[in-house]
Write a protein that holds these residues in place. Structure first.
Motif, PDB file in Angstrom:
ATOM      1  N   PHE A   1      36.610  38.720  39.541  1.00  0.00           N
ATOM      2  CA  PHE A   1      36.759  40.174  39.648  1.00  0.00           C
ATOM      3  C   PHE A   1      37.888  40.682  38.745  1.00  0.00           C
ATOM      4  O   PHE A   1      37.788  41.758  38.157  1.00  0.00           O
ATOM      5  CB  PHE A   1      36.979  40.592  41.095  1.00  0.00           C
ATOM      6  CG  PHE A   1      35.709  40.632  41.918  1.00  0.00           C
ATOM      7  CD1 PHE A   1      34.485  40.254  41.400  1.00  0.00           C
ATOM      8  CD2 PHE A   1      35.746  41.053  43.226  1.00  0.00           C
ATOM      9  CE1 PHE A   1      33.326  40.292  42.149  1.00  0.00           C
ATOM     10  CE2 PHE A   1      34.596  41.107  43.998  1.00  0.00           C
ATOM     11  CZ  PHE A   1      33.384  40.725  43.457  1.00  0.00           C
ATOM     12  N   SER A   2      38.968  39.919  38.631  1.00  0.00           N
ATOM     13  CA  SER A   2      40.052  40.314  37.725  1.00  0.00           C
ATOM     14  C   SER A   2      39.566  40.338  36.291  1.00  0.00           C
ATOM     15  O   SER A   2      39.882  41.261  35.529  1.00  0.00           O
ATOM     16  CB  SER A   2      41.232  39.348  37.851  1.00  0.00           C
ATOM     17  OG  SER A   2      41.784  39.423  39.141  1.00  0.00           O
TER      18      SER A   2
ATOM     19  N   TYR B   1      38.009  49.494  40.984  1.00  0.00           N
ATOM     20  CA  TYR B   1      38.774  48.542  41.795  1.00  0.00           C
ATOM     21  C   TYR B   1      38.336  48.618  43.264  1.00  0.00           C
ATOM     22  O   TYR B   1      38.178  47.596  43.931  1.00  0.00           O
ATOM     23  CB  TYR B   1      40.266  48.835  41.664  1.00  0.00           C
ATOM     24  CG  TYR B   1      41.108  48.178  42.709  1.00  0.00           C
ATOM     25  CD1 TYR B   1      41.449  46.833  42.616  1.00  0.00           C
ATOM     26  CD2 TYR B   1      41.553  48.880  43.826  1.00  0.00           C
ATOM     27  CE1 TYR B   1      42.204  46.218  43.593  1.00  0.00           C
ATOM     28  CE2 TYR B   1      42.306  48.268  44.808  1.00  0.00           C
ATOM     29  CZ  TYR B   1      42.632  46.938  44.684  1.00  0.00           C
ATOM     30  OH  TYR B   1      43.368  46.337  45.648  1.00  0.00           O
TER      31      TYR B   1
ATOM     32  N   LEU C   1      35.093  46.818  43.896  1.00  0.00           N
ATOM     33  CA  LEU C   1      35.317  45.377  43.953  1.00  0.00           C
ATOM     34  C   LEU C   1      36.016  44.978  45.260  1.00  0.00           C
ATOM     35  O   LEU C   1      35.710  43.941  45.845  1.00  0.00           O
ATOM     36  CB  LEU C   1      36.132  44.918  42.745  1.00  0.00           C
ATOM     37  CG  LEU C   1      35.444  45.072  41.384  1.00  0.00           C
ATOM     38  CD1 LEU C   1      36.379  44.614  40.270  1.00  0.00           C
ATOM     39  CD2 LEU C   1      34.130  44.336  41.329  1.00  0.00           C
ATOM     40  N   SER C   2      36.953  45.807  45.716  1.00  0.00           N
ATOM     41  CA  SER C   2      37.660  45.454  46.951  1.00  0.00           C
ATOM     42  C   SER C   2      36.744  45.552  48.162  1.00  0.00           C
ATOM     43  O   SER C   2      36.882  44.764  49.107  1.00  0.00           O
ATOM     44  CB  SER C   2      38.908  46.320  47.138  1.00  0.00           C
ATOM     45  OG  SER C   2      38.566  47.640  47.475  1.00  0.00           O
TER      46      SER C   2
ATOM     47  N   LEU D   1      39.366  53.883  37.003  1.00  0.00           N
ATOM     48  CA  LEU D   1      39.675  52.471  37.228  1.00  0.00           C
ATOM     49  C   LEU D   1      39.903  52.176  38.710  1.00  0.00           C
ATOM     50  O   LEU D   1      39.514  51.121  39.208  1.00  0.00           O
ATOM     51  CB  LEU D   1      40.898  52.057  36.409  1.00  0.00           C
ATOM     52  CG  LEU D   1      40.645  51.892  34.925  1.00  0.00           C
ATOM     53  CD1 LEU D   1      41.938  51.580  34.196  1.00  0.00           C
ATOM     54  CD2 LEU D   1      39.606  50.817  34.666  1.00  0.00           C
ATOM     55  N   LYS D   2      40.535  53.123  39.403  1.00  0.00           N
ATOM     56  CA  LYS D   2      40.776  52.918  40.831  1.00  0.00           C
ATOM     57  C   LYS D   2      39.454  52.849  41.597  1.00  0.00           C
ATOM     58  O   LYS D   2      39.298  52.035  42.504  1.00  0.00           O
ATOM     59  CB  LYS D   2      41.679  54.022  41.384  1.00  0.00           C
ATOM     60  CG  LYS D   2      42.114  53.751  42.806  1.00  0.00           C
ATOM     61  CD  LYS D   2      43.352  54.492  43.248  1.00  0.00           C
ATOM     62  CE  LYS D   2      43.193  55.946  43.389  1.00  0.00           C
ATOM     63  NZ  LYS D   2      44.338  56.590  44.068  1.00  0.00           N
TER      64      LYS D   2
ATOM     65  N   LEU E   1      37.517  43.412  35.761  1.00  0.00           N
ATOM     66  CA  LEU E   1      38.365  44.589  35.543  1.00  0.00           C
ATOM     67  C   LEU E   1      38.896  44.623  34.113  1.00  0.00           C
ATOM     68  O   LEU E   1      39.012  45.679  33.501  1.00  0.00           O
ATOM     69  CB  LEU E   1      39.542  44.596  36.519  1.00  0.00           C
ATOM     70  CG  LEU E   1      39.259  45.082  37.927  1.00  0.00           C
ATOM     71  CD1 LEU E   1      40.426  44.758  38.847  1.00  0.00           C
ATOM     72  CD2 LEU E   1      38.983  46.571  37.939  1.00  0.00           C
ATOM     73  N   TYR E   2      39.216  43.469  33.588  1.00  0.00           N
ATOM     74  CA  TYR E   2      39.834  43.380  32.259  1.00  0.00           C
ATOM     75  C   TYR E   2      38.824  43.591  31.133  1.00  0.00           C
ATOM     76  O   TYR E   2      39.137  44.261  30.151  1.00  0.00           O
ATOM     77  CB  TYR E   2      40.528  42.022  32.101  1.00  0.00           C
ATOM     78  CG  TYR E   2      41.298  41.903  30.822  1.00  0.00           C
ATOM     79  CD1 TYR E   2      42.509  42.568  30.656  1.00  0.00           C
ATOM     80  CD2 TYR E   2      40.825  41.126  29.783  1.00  0.00           C
ATOM     81  CE1 TYR E   2      43.219  42.466  29.481  1.00  0.00           C
ATOM     82  CE2 TYR E   2      41.523  41.023  28.598  1.00  0.00           C
ATOM     83  CZ  TYR E   2      42.721  41.685  28.450  1.00  0.00           C
ATOM     84  OH  TYR E   2      43.411  41.598  27.281  1.00  0.00           O
TER      85      TYR E   2
END
Length: 187
Positions: free
Chosen positions: A166-167, A121, A124-125, A117-118, A170-171
């Motif tokens: 993006f959130s 993330y 996306l960042s 997941l990191k 992630l979900y």
């Protein structure tokens, strides 16, 4: 600014890396060592190119008196804020990793899921960081303060939209899309 220099350096690094990978891995059989050497050489080539561009630009500007003290306070404040943000993010990421390792019944699987997941993330960042660089250039190139404020307001709205999208990504992204390990996907 010289927005083209970074793109040129990245392209140079990519070409050098691919060519050296072909030579060092396929021709000389150095495998991972060859890949590491190719990547390091490509990064040094990009750094040398950027240094040469910087030196050329510095020489062009040497004749003009550059106001060093003016604006230095604003620059230092912005740099400190960016450094603080980066340190806080790193502390958060390290803290969540330590928390998961200490609290999980199966730390190996939980850490693997956390790292998957990191990585998602981080991808996306990086995308949002690329947008931020473009946004900074748009604000900086505005003809006056009123135009800069309008551009910044529009970019802030777009930033909220991108953050929500993006959130949501992630979900809703299924774990099976990120890993083929059933235990990690279930965690």
């Amino acid at each position: 600014g010289d927005a083209r220099a970074a793109l040129d350096a990245a392209a140079l690094a990519g070409v050098v890396n691919v060519l050296l990978d072909l030579a060092l891995i396929w021709q000389l059989g150095l495998n991972p060592d060859g890949a590491a050497l190719a990547t390091a050489a490509a990064e040094w080539a990009a750094a040398a190119y950027l240094f040469a561009r910087f030196e050329s630009r510095r020489r062009q500007l040497a004749a003009a008196a550059l106001p060093v003290a003016e604006g230095l306070g604003a620059f230092a404040t912005a740099a400190a804020a960016t450094l603080l943000r980066t340190l806080a993010l790193q502390a958060f990421l390290a803290g969540t990793t330590a928390f998961i390792a200490a609290d999980a019944a199966d730390p190996t699987t939980a850490l693997a899921a956390h790292l998957v997941l990191k990585q998602f993330y981080l991808v996306l960042s990086f995308a949002t960081d690329a947008l931020a660089v473009a946004a900074q250039q748009l604000v900086a190139s505005a003809p006056d303060a009123a135009a800069a404020r309008r551009v910044a307001t529009r970019l802030l709205r777009w930033g909220v939209v991108v953050g929500v999208v993006f959130s949501a990504a992630l979900y809703v992204t299924p774990a099976e899309l990120l890993t083929n390990d059933g235990g990690v996907a279930a965690a």
